[in-house]
Design a protein around this motif. Sequence first.
Motif, PDB file in Angstrom:
ATOM      1  N   ASP A 187      43.216  -5.453   1.420  1.00 40.22           N
ATOM      2  CA  ASP A 187      43.369  -4.556   0.267  1.00 40.22           C
ATOM      3  C   ASP A 187      42.105  -3.731   0.032  1.00 40.22           C
ATOM      4  N   GLN A 192      41.798  -0.986   2.645  1.00 41.29           N
ATOM      5  CA  GLN A 192      42.734   0.117   2.428  1.00 41.29           C
ATOM      6  C   GLN A 192      42.486   0.872   1.115  1.00 41.29           C
ATOM      7  N   SER A 193      41.560   0.375   0.297  1.00 34.82           N
ATOM      8  CA  SER A 193      41.364   0.950  -1.044  1.00 34.82           C
ATOM      9  C   SER A 193      40.787   2.363  -0.983  1.00 34.82           C
ATOM     10  N   LYS A 194      40.735   3.005  -2.154  1.00 32.57           N
ATOM     11  CA  LYS A 194      40.245   4.389  -2.255  1.00 32.57           C
ATOM     12  C   LYS A 194      38.730   4.458  -2.402  1.00 32.57           C
ATOM     13  N   ARG A 250      37.069   1.034   7.386  1.00 35.51           N
ATOM     14  CA  ARG A 250      38.364   1.728   7.429  1.00 35.51           C
ATOM     15  C   ARG A 250      38.420   2.698   8.609  1.00 35.51           C
ATOM     16  N   GLY A 294      46.011   2.493   4.318  1.00 37.92           N
ATOM     17  CA  GLY A 294      45.634   3.060   3.031  1.00 37.92           C
ATOM     18  C   GLY A 294      46.311   4.359   2.660  1.00 37.92           C
ATOM     19  N   ARG A 350      46.718   7.264   4.163  1.00 34.57           N
ATOM     20  CA  ARG A 350      45.965   8.497   4.433  1.00 34.57           C
ATOM     21  C   ARG A 350      46.793   9.430   5.317  1.00 34.57           C
TER      22      ARG A 350
END
Length: 475
Positions: free
Chosen positions: A400, A403-405, A415, A438, A440
């Motif tokens: 998590d 994959q976060s921002k 990533r 994530g 993208r």
Amino acid sequence: MSVTAQSVWNNCLEFIKDNIQPQAYKTWFEPIIAVKLTENALSIQVPSKFFYEWLEEHYVKILKVALTKELGETAKLVYIIKMENTYGNKQPFTEKIPSSNRSAVKSQDVDIPLNNKSPELRNPFIIPGIRNVKVESQLNPNYSFDNFLEGDSNRLGRSAGLAVANKPGGTSFNPLLVFGGVGLGKTHLAHAIGVDIKDKYPEKTVLYISAEKFTQQYIDAVKKNNRNDFIHFYQIIDVLIIDDVQFLSGKSGTQDVFFHIFNHLHQNGKQVVLTSDKAPVDMQDIEQRLLSRFKWGLSAELQTPDFETRVSILKNKLYRDGVEMPEDIIDYVAKNIKSNVRELEGAIISLIAQSSFNKKEITIDLARVVVEKFVKNTKREVSIDYIQKVVSDYFQMDIDTLQSKTRKRHIVQARQLAMFFAKKFTKASLASIGSQIGKRDHATVLHACKTVDNLSSTDKQFRKYVEDISKKLSV
């Protein structure tokens, strides 16, 4: 605030977004552009006629509800189809179709008569010098739509394939490019389209050929100084199916001749079906003018089947072979072999063989032994999920977080490494990699790969990251 085409469309999108799957929204609604608003009629621009057909078939009800909420009961939707013209005109082809009048499309369809087939054209599949012989389709009748089971992973490709088989050359899926990793059913689907067309339209000339064989034929034709005969032969084909088109990479002469054949077929309403291990955007050493033509129709990705689809595939295989097997064993095989359909069917065949040869009952224990041996002896195709797990474990973070921002440097680098290795070790498209790591887009994945390449050559510590993770994934 004044009401504009954009504001009306934005409100419609908010409603639609709440009522359909995120992936469907991204695929079918994000590319639409609001153009103008005239009284109660909203004009929207879509990138192809295929797009229009798909929206009208699958989303017309939700579009009507959304637009009625905004503009009232008399609301109308007008499609503007804007795409590159096949015939070399610099102006884009624009066609306006009111949503409320589907017959408007019918009236604009034009039947183009087929060219007369000259008996003097040579068939490269027969002995040179023998002429006017019927073209053998080279299709495998065992590959059909009946045994190509539908699931979320292949629904778009299978639906488009059926549409092409029902009306070859008469849909916007021309060319139809099916792409995906090894063993996911590209060749099966290509044959199924051809087989179905031959059943429905026996008079049509259908030809399946691998890009490798096509290239070899072209080389032979050049050596024998009959290049024109080669081109003319392919121009008489009604449905041309080319498997593994990525094989044309770097072969400029073959690409050039295929470009001219493709143009002739497309302009004369003939159908082209292509398969590839990667999306057009990921193909290297293919001429831009050819890639742009690959994008004229539909590119449909075949992905790894989910658990339910894998179970259905196994049950269908067992039914066709007349073999009964307990549900728990089918589930066990489906849970443990995830990479592709070919390996899945191979494992079940091995299990049946072990049971038959050794006169043993098929039990969970036997299934466990067979599956373990099968997985060990089969070259493992690394999945994007597995890559994310390896990279996350290496940097001691959970998936998590990866994959976060967040823009924290060490997380961004992790990533980017996951994206880099996903491109290196899998056949997934850049868009597919981005959506799984994530959510993208493909441009982010491309940037990540370039960043990893640059840092590997300038940063000693980062190069060690790449080497360490590469070893873990290669085990």
